[in-house]
Design an enzyme around this catalytic site. Structure first.
Site, PDB file in Angstrom:
ATOM      1  CG  ASP A  15      -0.220   0.035   2.552  1.00  0.00           C
ATOM      2  OD1 ASP A  15       0.908  -0.511   2.642  1.00  0.00           O
ATOM      3  OD2 ASP A  15      -0.758   0.613   3.510  1.00  0.00           O
ATOM      4  CG  ASP A  20       4.216   0.241   1.871  1.00  0.00           C
ATOM      5  OD1 ASP A  20       3.470  -0.712   1.845  1.00  0.00           O
ATOM      6  OD2 ASP A  20       4.135   1.118   2.751  1.00  0.00           O
ATOM      7  CB  VAL A 129       4.538  -4.698   3.386  1.00  0.00           C
ATOM      8  CG1 VAL A 129       5.599  -5.779   3.497  1.00  0.00           C
ATOM      9  CG2 VAL A 129       4.526  -4.101   1.982  1.00  0.00           C
ATOM     10  CG  HIS A 243       6.745  -0.459  10.390  1.00  0.00           C
ATOM     11  ND1 HIS A 243       6.741  -0.835  11.710  1.00  0.00           N
ATOM     12  CD2 HIS A 243       6.464   0.876  10.383  1.00  0.00           C
ATOM     13  CE1 HIS A 243       6.468   0.212  12.467  1.00  0.00           C
ATOM     14  NE2 HIS A 243       6.290   1.267  11.687  1.00  0.00           N
ATOM     15  CG  ASP A 244       5.851  -2.007   4.936  1.00  0.00           C
ATOM     16  OD1 ASP A 244       5.365  -2.495   5.970  1.00  0.00           O
ATOM     17  OD2 ASP A 244       5.248  -1.170   4.245  1.00  0.00           O
TER      18      ASP A 244
END
Ligand code: BDR
Ligand code: CA
Length: 317
Positions: A15, A20, A129, A243-244
């Site tokens: 997304d 990302d 993700v 995170h991703d």
């Protein structure tokens, strides 16, 4: 890697917001991976924007990877974006030329099903993700889908606190029903939640370490992370977690992580806990574990992998 080593074949479901974009850079550049396609969902921003961001990033990097547009909203609830973190565009910071290539005509969910069904069982790794809407749709439309995956690596959840409510992490909270479908699907799951991802936060010193790297990936990093650092400090009070990208790091080198098998359920009803990942760490539920739950990552090998990915594109103009 020997010249004949087999690459891990992955599909990335995104997304596209800031982290990302880094996950795409890492997935597209690592010689141990073959990035077959990118599927896009709504999440950090509305679908139109997350798709545009994905096409912008793939074009800037000069990738020849097909991009598929997917679900424009969660299964049951309204879309609640992460605009305050990722900005009005969903990827505020970098400036891109208008995308020349559009999304493929096939819907992302159909692409996922077709690819996983036509390739040998256990040959595709899916790295998800964003909110799990595309994946849940594939699971529901195609009963064999989940069982044919080699691994389903998910950025989502937390064993402790959340980042969008005290209980819930954004990707799970954005579509808890989809997450519930996916976690109970029987897919070989890896849950990479906040417990892990917050161990690799982009401090100002780390930003300075990578910001001078030339080429389009270096540019995307510098321009997008400048925004991400600012908004995370403003709204979360911390430097941003990677995170991703952690999910791509797992796909390449799981040995830098610590993890345990646990049963994980998704809370879809609680007033305060909707979207929480309930992780049975002690086995008290007697439910069979359904996921590898990641506890931690070794930071330095991760940063080295990110740096190598950014440098991979140094000679691309
Ligand atoms: C997740 O939420 C999104 O904003 C990020 O892209 C990441 O996938 C972290 O909670
Ligand atoms: Ca994401």
């Amino acid at each position: 890697m020997t010249p004949h080593a087999v690459k891990k074949r992955i599909i990335l479901d995104v997304d596209t917001g800031h982290d990302d974009a880094l996950a795409i850079i890492m997935a597209a550049s690592d010689k141990r991976l073959e990035l077959l396609g990118i599927t896009v969902t709504a999440g950090n921003q509305i679908l139109e924007k997350t798709l545009k961001n994905t096409l912008n990033v793939t074009q800037a990097l000069g990738l020849n990877v097909p991009v598929y547009s997917g679900m424009h909203r969660p299964l049951l609830q309204d879309l609640a974006t992460a605009e305050r973190i990722h900005g009005e565009s969903g990827l505020d910071g970098p400036v891109f030329r208008p995308p020349v290539r559009g999304a493929e005509p096939l819907h992302a969910v159909q692409y996922l099903i077709d690819t996983v069904m036509k390739e040998p069982v256990g040959s595709i790794t899916l790295v998800a993700v964003g909110p799990l809407t595309n994946i849940a749709m594939a699971v529901r439309l195609c009963p064999d889908f989940a069982h044919r995956l080699s691994e389903l690596i998910i950025m989502g959840g937390s064993m402790t606190h959340g980042n969008v409510t005290p209980s819930a992490e954004f990707n799970i909270h954005a579509d808890p029903e989809s997450a519930s479908i996916v976690f109970s699907s029987g897919a070989p799951l890896v849950m990479i939640g906040l417990d892990c991802t917050t161990r690799v936060t982009l401090t100002d010193a780390l930003y300075d370490r990578f910001a001078g790297i030339s080429g389009p990936a270096g540019y995307i990093f510098s321009a997008s992370m400048a925004h991400y650092i600012r908004s995370c400090k403003q709204y979360i009070g911390e430097s941003p977690a990677m995170h991703d990208p952690c999910c791509v790091a797992w796909a390449v080198n799981p040995s830098i992580f610590t993890w345990k098998n646990h049963f994980v359920a998704i809370e879809c009803r609680g007033n305060y806990t909707r979207g929480r990942t309930i992780v049975d760490q002690t086995g008290v539920s007697s439910e069979k574990p359904n996921a590898k739950v990641v506890y931690a990552i070794q930071p330095e090998p991760f940063w080295e992998q990110l740096e190598a990915s950014l440098r991979h594109f140094s000679n691309v103009s």
